[in-house]
Design a protein around this motif. Sequence first.
Motif, PDB file in Angstrom:
ATOM      1  N   LEU A  15       0.820  -1.208   0.000  1.00 53.98           N
ATOM      2  CA  LEU A  15       0.000   0.000   0.000  1.00 53.98           C
ATOM      3  C   LEU A  15       0.856   1.261   0.000  1.00 53.98           C
ATOM      4  CD1 LEU A  15      -2.795  -1.027   2.531  1.00 53.98           C
ATOM      5  CD2 LEU A  15      -3.100  -0.554   0.099  1.00 53.98           C
ATOM      6  N   TRP A  16       1.829   1.329   0.915  1.00 55.96           N
ATOM      7  CA  TRP A  16       2.660   2.535   0.969  1.00 55.96           C
ATOM      8  C   TRP A  16       3.610   2.612  -0.227  1.00 55.96           C
ATOM      9  CZ3 TRP A  16       3.024   1.844   6.906  1.00 55.96           C
ATOM     10  CH2 TRP A  16       2.052   2.663   7.506  1.00 55.96           C
ATOM     11  N   GLY A  17       4.054   1.479  -0.754  1.00 55.47           N
ATOM     12  CA  GLY A  17       4.807   1.510  -1.999  1.00 55.47           C
ATOM     13  C   GLY A  17       3.930   1.928  -3.166  1.00 55.47           C
ATOM     14  N   GLY A  18       2.636   1.543  -3.105  1.00 53.20           N
ATOM     15  CA  GLY A  18       1.700   1.930  -4.158  1.00 53.20           C
ATOM     16  C   GLY A  18       1.346   3.401  -4.159  1.00 53.20           C
ATOM     17  N   HIS A  87       6.428  14.353 -10.432  1.00 57.08           N
ATOM     18  CA  HIS A  87       6.343  14.958 -11.760  1.00 57.08           C
ATOM     19  C   HIS A  87       7.563  14.586 -12.593  1.00 57.08           C
ATOM     20  CE1 HIS A  87       2.809  17.500 -11.955  1.00 57.08           C
ATOM     21  NE2 HIS A  87       3.022  17.900 -10.715  1.00 57.08           N
ATOM     22  N   SER A  88       8.728  14.481 -11.942  1.00 53.70           N
ATOM     23  CA  SER A  88       9.989  14.312 -12.660  1.00 53.70           C
ATOM     24  C   SER A  88      10.679  12.986 -12.388  1.00 53.70           C
ATOM     25  CB  SER A  88      10.946  15.456 -12.291  1.00 53.70           C
ATOM     26  OG  SER A  88      10.348  16.717 -12.528  1.00 53.70           O
ATOM     27  N   LEU A  89      10.430  12.395 -11.240  1.00 55.76           N
ATOM     28  CA  LEU A  89      11.077  11.131 -10.892  1.00 55.76           C
ATOM     29  C   LEU A  89      10.113   9.973 -11.088  1.00 55.76           C
ATOM     30  CD1 LEU A  89      12.978  12.017  -7.578  1.00 55.76           C
ATOM     31  CD2 LEU A  89      13.878  11.998  -9.911  1.00 55.76           C
ATOM     32  N   THR A  90      10.657   8.805 -11.329  1.00 49.85           N
ATOM     33  CA  THR A  90       9.810   7.620 -11.418  1.00 49.85           C
ATOM     34  C   THR A  90       9.287   7.259 -10.033  1.00 49.85           C
ATOM     35  OG1 THR A  90      11.657   6.103 -11.057  1.00 49.85           O
ATOM     36  CG2 THR A  90      11.194   6.751 -13.340  1.00 49.85           C
ATOM     37  N   GLY A 254       5.908   0.311 -10.233  1.00 47.18           N
ATOM     38  CA  GLY A 254       6.335   1.176 -11.329  1.00 47.18           C
ATOM     39  C   GLY A 254       6.663   0.385 -12.581  1.00 47.18           C
ATOM     40  N   VAL A 255       7.319  -0.756 -12.409  1.00 49.91           N
ATOM     41  CA  VAL A 255       7.693  -1.590 -13.550  1.00 49.91           C
ATOM     42  C   VAL A 255       6.468  -2.271 -14.157  1.00 49.91           C
ATOM     43  CG1 VAL A 255       8.975  -3.659 -14.236  1.00 49.91           C
ATOM     44  CG2 VAL A 255      10.046  -1.961 -12.739  1.00 49.91           C
ATOM     45  N   LEU A 257       3.065  -1.675 -13.713  1.00 49.43           N
ATOM     46  CA  LEU A 257       1.875  -0.904 -14.078  1.00 49.43           C
ATOM     47  C   LEU A 257       2.168   0.388 -14.840  1.00 49.43           C
ATOM     48  CD1 LEU A 257      -0.099  -1.362 -10.728  1.00 49.43           C
ATOM     49  CD2 LEU A 257      -0.260  -2.698 -12.837  1.00 49.43           C
ATOM     50  N   LEU A 258       3.401   0.888 -14.745  1.00 49.68           N
ATOM     51  CA  LEU A 258       3.742   2.114 -15.463  1.00 49.68           C
ATOM     52  C   LEU A 258       4.797   1.884 -16.533  1.00 49.68           C
ATOM     53  CD1 LEU A 258       3.925   4.659 -12.489  1.00 49.68           C
ATOM     54  CD2 LEU A 258       2.036   4.302 -14.090  1.00 49.68           C
ATOM     55  N   GLY A 259       5.343   0.682 -16.585  1.00 50.78           N
ATOM     56  CA  GLY A 259       6.381   0.396 -17.570  1.00 50.78           C
ATOM     57  C   GLY A 259       7.662   1.158 -17.323  1.00 50.78           C
ATOM     58  N   GLU A 260       7.959   1.488 -16.067  1.00 50.02           N
ATOM     59  CA  GLU A 260       9.167   2.243 -15.756  1.00 50.02           C
ATOM     60  C   GLU A 260      10.397   1.369 -15.949  1.00 50.02           C
ATOM     61  OE1 GLU A 260       7.293   5.269 -12.371  1.00 50.02           O
ATOM     62  OE2 GLU A 260       8.756   3.729 -11.802  1.00 50.02           O
ATOM     63  N   PRO A 261      11.451   1.941 -16.514  1.00 49.95           N
ATOM     64  CA  PRO A 261      12.684   1.152 -16.690  1.00 49.95           C
ATOM     65  C   PRO A 261      13.419   0.974 -15.365  1.00 49.95           C
ATOM     66  CG  PRO A 261      13.049   3.420 -17.386  1.00 49.95           C
ATOM     67  CD  PRO A 261      11.585   3.316 -17.039  1.00 49.95           C
ATOM     68  N   VAL A 262      14.126  -0.114 -15.259  1.00 54.34           N
ATOM     69  CA  VAL A 262      14.953  -0.383 -14.086  1.00 54.34           C
ATOM     70  C   VAL A 262      16.393  -0.532 -14.556  1.00 54.34           C
ATOM     71  CG1 VAL A 262      15.392  -1.927 -12.153  1.00 54.34           C
ATOM     72  CG2 VAL A 262      13.056  -1.518 -12.896  1.00 54.34           C
ATOM     73  N   SER A 263      17.235   0.404 -14.131  1.00 55.37           N
ATOM     74  CA  SER A 263      18.638   0.378 -14.529  1.00 55.37           C
ATOM     75  C   SER A 263      19.486  -0.250 -13.431  1.00 55.37           C
ATOM     76  CB  SER A 263      19.130   1.804 -14.811  1.00 55.37           C
ATOM     77  OG  SER A 263      19.090   2.580 -13.620  1.00 55.37           O
TER      78      SER A 263
END
Length: 298
Positions: A15-18, A87-90, A254-255, A257-263
Amino acid sequence: MKKIDLAVLLSLGALWGGSFLFMRLGAGAFGALPLAGLRAIGAALCFLPLLASRPRLAEWRRHWKPIAVVGLTNSALPFALFTFATHSLTAGTASIIDGMTPMFAALIGWLWLGQRLDAWRGAGLLAGFAGVLWLAEGSLGLGPAAGLALLACIAATVLYGYAVHYTRLRLDGVTPLVVTVGSHMVAALALLPTTLLAWPERSPPLQAWLAAAGLAVLCTALAYVLFFWVLARVGAVRIMVIPYLIPAFGVLWGVLLLGEPVSLRMLGGCAVILLGTALTTGLIRPRRASPRLAVEEA
């Protein structure tokens, strides 16, 4: 630990990560201040019935001033800062910085209250800050906005760490439910003017409204109820696993549900920050077997 307790701890991490997922989904449509205000106002409305008893109201009236400070430092300002940052960070990066809360709490306790900070805790602080610098170096390539967003995340985490000690100093013995409900009511009142003044001209889409509802109802109201319930069952030591779950779920949502990249930089920074937090909080500490213990074990 019983299975129900473990399930609740995992749910709290989810929940808090969400919350960073929902902030990422709603911040663009609402703006930082309106979304933060909706989160605080919605949570306060959910909490309000819990304060509707004479003993709790009387306790609130006696301690409203320190509760108001907690409302500003633990809810209103961090909500606005983290929402601005997304707004700017994943969502994953913001959640990783949030995982530093126990580390900043230890640092503030040392600087403000003179609490003991041994070599291992000091090493944990250095490791955690090294992880942030690692993440920051990668974020600078995204432009000045990402740098400001990273600073906003750190400021929010520092406020959380301050609120931990302030609550213990000024509100020890006060019912935790009264502190939680009262502080969110203060946060709602504090953010109401900016919510109205900064309200977007275009009506936000349904997805943004659902994100705001998820922040208020699931990630704040429900999460706090579950937190106090499981805290009473497992104690303060085991509850410390939650700060380690938040970044993991923040990155996961993020990965997925939002398709965020993981480097590799992101994973490495996360690992270093979590290691630093574990050392600072004493979760990881080399064990020294004393002669007496060795005899007893033999």
